[in-house]
Structure formats: structure tokens, C-alpha cells
Motif scaffolding. Structure first.
Motif: not given
Length: 209
Positions: A192-196
Motif C-alpha cells: 500500500f505504501a509502495m503503490f498508493p
């Protein structure tokens, strides 16, 4: 989801051994990490699906005292909510240029939103916009699959679901069941942090503007 605490202070009772002395502290730590991870992950899920599960789970599972019919109903509930989490990742919102109302639609490969409420077909509403940001991408599919898996991890540590589907007695099995959501939480948080997601669809927070 597992935030309600019984009077005895053992919020994770279904996952803890009833009469263990030395290993109970380690088990409590593992379960606590699982609940903390899934609580953080739930913030990335559509609120409607999560709330529906929280409201219906106690009655569908008979508060953990399940029969075969309860298990079937609970399985359908979990599947339906997980499917909602997947589908709602493909929705986005826009402001109707004619009425100023906030409307929702499904993103498409062409970049034109497919309205959910037939906006533009009457009532003086403007047709849904067509823009590059409304184009269906691989990131949307990733978020859909991830939300589906995350919801299952969240549902897995619900105390009623645990008591209904796998009321295990082995301490080692309980630790494995508690560790799975922790691993899912770590992987989910990283992805989720890498691909918001930039979607503001149904059940997701609106942009401040």
C-alpha cells in the motif's frame, strides 16, 4: 473489529490457551501484534464493507457458537464483503458540473467513468467525465486483489470467526493462526505504501478539495 474487550482483560480469548502459564505472555504478544496489524490494514479497506462485516458477524456466527448453517452463512458474508472490497477499488468520484453533486462511477480502459446512478441520462446532470485519471490501470487491479486478501486477513482474527471455524486447542496452532495476519499486515502495508491509490471511490475518504 476485535476492539471490544471482555471484563477479564483478555480481549483475545478465542486465540489464547485457557490454562497456560509460561507461554501465555508470548501468545498474548503475538495475538496483540496480529490485532494491531489488521486494525491498521482496515484503514485501507472500504468502510462500508468493513462495517457491514462488523455488524453482521455476531449474528451470523451466533457469537461463535456455530452450527453448520451458521458456518455457511458466515462464509457467504465473508465472501460477499471481500468481493465488495475488490470491486469498490475500481470506483472513483467526480463532481457533477451541472448540479455540483458528488457522483460515483467505475473506471474503464477508455478513461470514461461508467456512472453508477445513470448520471447524464436525465435530471439535468452532465455526462460523466472522460480523463486519463479515470483509466483502468494495473495498479487498480493490484489494489483490488490486495484489498481482497487484506479483508480475509482482517476477518481471520475476528473472535467470532475464529470460534466458529477453527476453535483450536493447540497453542502452536494458535500462534500460527495469529502470525498469518501479522505477515499479511506487513506485506499489505509495504505494498500500500509502495503503490498508493489515488482513487476516491465508494467507501474511501474524499480528497480535501
Amino acid at each position: 473489529m476485535a476492539s471490544s474487550r471482555p471484563s477479564g482483560g483478555d480481549a483475545e480469548a478465542p486465540l489464547l490457551a485457557a490454562g497456560s502459564n509460561g507461554g501465555s505472555g508470548a501468545q498474548t504478544t503475538v495475538v496483540g501484534k496480529a490485532l494491531s496489524s489488521t486494525a491498521d490494514l482496515a484503514k485501507h479497506l472500504p468502510t462500508g464493507a468493513v462495517l457491514a462485516f462488523e455488524m453482521l458477524s455476531p449474528s451470523f456466527t451466533a457469537d461463535g457458537a456455530c452450527t453448520a448453517a451458521n458456518r455457511a452463512l458466515t462464509g457467504c458474508l465473508i465472501g460477499a464483503c471481500a468481493l465488495c472490497c475488490f470491486v469498490l477499488c475500481f470506483t472513483d468520484s467526480y463532481r457533477d458540473a451541472a448540479t455540483g453533486a458528488l457522483r460515483y462511477g467505475f473506471v474503464t480502459p477508455s478513461g470514461r467513468l461508467l456512472p453508477i446512478d445513470n448520471a447524464g441520462s436525465g435530471s439535468g446532470s452532465a455526462p460523466p467525465p472522460r480523463d486519463e485519471r479515470y483509466r483502468l490501470t494495473a495498479r487498480d487491479v493490484l489494489h483490488g486483489v490486495l484489498s481482497f486478501a487484506v479483508f480475509l486477513a482482517v476477518a481471520m482474527v475476528d473472535r467470532n470467526v475464529v470460534a466458529c471455524f477453527y476453535p483450536v486447542e493447540s497453542a502452536s496452532t494458535r500462534q500460527v493462526l495469529a502470525a498469518v495476519p501479522v505477515a499479511a499486515g506487513a506485506a499489505g502495508s509495504f505494498l500500500f505504501a509502495m503503490f498508493p491509490s489515488t482513487r476516491r471511490g465508494i467507501g474511501f475518504p474524499m480528497a480535501s478539495s
